[in-house]
Design an enzyme around this catalytic site. Sequence first.
Site, PDB file in Angstrom:
ATOM      1  CG  ASP A 129      -2.077  -0.894   1.195  1.00 38.32           C
ATOM      2  OD1 ASP A 129      -2.210  -1.464  -0.071  1.00 38.32           O
ATOM      3  OD2 ASP A 129      -2.994  -0.871   1.916  1.00 38.32           O
ATOM      4  CD  GLN A 158      -0.887   7.059  -2.910  1.00 38.21           C
ATOM      5  OE1 GLN A 158       0.364   7.177  -3.344  1.00 38.21           O
ATOM      6  NE2 GLN A 158      -1.471   7.628  -1.943  1.00 38.21           N
ATOM      7  NE  ARG A 177      -5.499  -1.947  -3.373  1.00 36.28           N
ATOM      8  CZ  ARG A 177      -5.111  -2.221  -2.379  1.00 36.28           C
ATOM      9  NH1 ARG A 177      -4.289  -1.088  -1.742  1.00 36.28           N
ATOM     10  NH2 ARG A 177      -4.953  -3.236  -1.713  1.00 36.28           N
ATOM     11  CE  LYS A 180     -12.245   8.938  -7.769  1.00 38.23           C
ATOM     12  NZ  LYS A 180     -13.839   9.693  -7.282  1.00 38.23           N
ATOM     13  NE  ARG A 281      -4.865   6.571   6.438  1.00 37.38           N
ATOM     14  CZ  ARG A 281      -4.517   6.174   7.628  1.00 37.38           C
ATOM     15  NH1 ARG A 281      -4.272   7.002   8.716  1.00 37.38           N
ATOM     16  NH2 ARG A 281      -4.555   4.990   7.519  1.00 37.38           N
TER      17      ARG A 281
END
Length: 322
Positions: A129, A158, A177, A180, A281
């Site tokens: 991540d 992102q 993945r 936004k 978040r």
Amino acid sequence: MLKDLFIGLSQNQFLNSAAKKYGLKLGAQSVVAGTNIEETIRSIKELNAHGISCTVDNLGEFVYKKEEATEAKEQILEVIEAIHKNQADAHISLKPTQLGLDIDYNFCLENLTEIVDRASKYDMFINIDMEDYSHLQPSFDILDELSKKYDNVGTVIQAYFYRAEEDIQKYKNYRLRIVKGAYKEPEEYAYQDKKDIDTNFIKLIEWHLLNGKFTSIATHDHRIINHVKDFVKANNIPNDKFEFQMLYGFRKDMQLQLAKEGYNFCTYVPFGKDWYGYFMRRLAERPQNLNLVAKQVFTKKTNTMIGLAAGAFLLGRVSKKK
């Protein structure tokens, strides 16, 4: 202002501590799949029964001690073993900062190497991540190092970062993945306007669907989901090249419907007691998410705690301006 508020709340250590202590009473079960591995495996198997796979996140905030990072590593290794033992359809998502990135780069790399190595023995995927901009390049560096030996690792792009297009092209041969973005980033690094972010999000999704290895499309926005459906159909992109992803507890009906329609679907499954910062978040990323789980999560006690913290946050901003 609303995004700033939720980011500020996510970093409030008092509320993080209170949420750990009173999580279930505050409604945490609506946004986390369990507070321990046994409960989490049970939740995963329930989703699997509906044709939904899972990616599992061991929640954790503010890790600045080696013993805490080591504890997180051991917990993730236990999850890997539990997934394998129970033959669950799931893989792992992890945060480098939880595993020591803010302590020492090489220490963090060692922890991730042990995790990726264990997962590789079970042919299990590990997703790294991405976090805020200050951790972006070190996280890519770790991915580069791991990829020299392992092929069961991927990461997140992102869309609000200006560099996202360059990154997605560099890592096109990875399972990615696309999201936004959930942090408050300065204008020198990231788009600030929602329309610009959405435009780039769709652009990145389309590019990777056409050129990449495998695309995980992480969104709760039905307009973007419908756009992707039309795009893959128009470009003859097979279903085994992509999946939709949503968060555990969000838009449950849509998750089930997409799986029922035959699309690959993966639910992002967080577990553990340290759920509060994660949840704030998610609201910062898309404040509309508040409407998706508000009745399930926000009890009178939750609202009181958040209201007090929000007041303190806003007063702090006013004081700074003065």
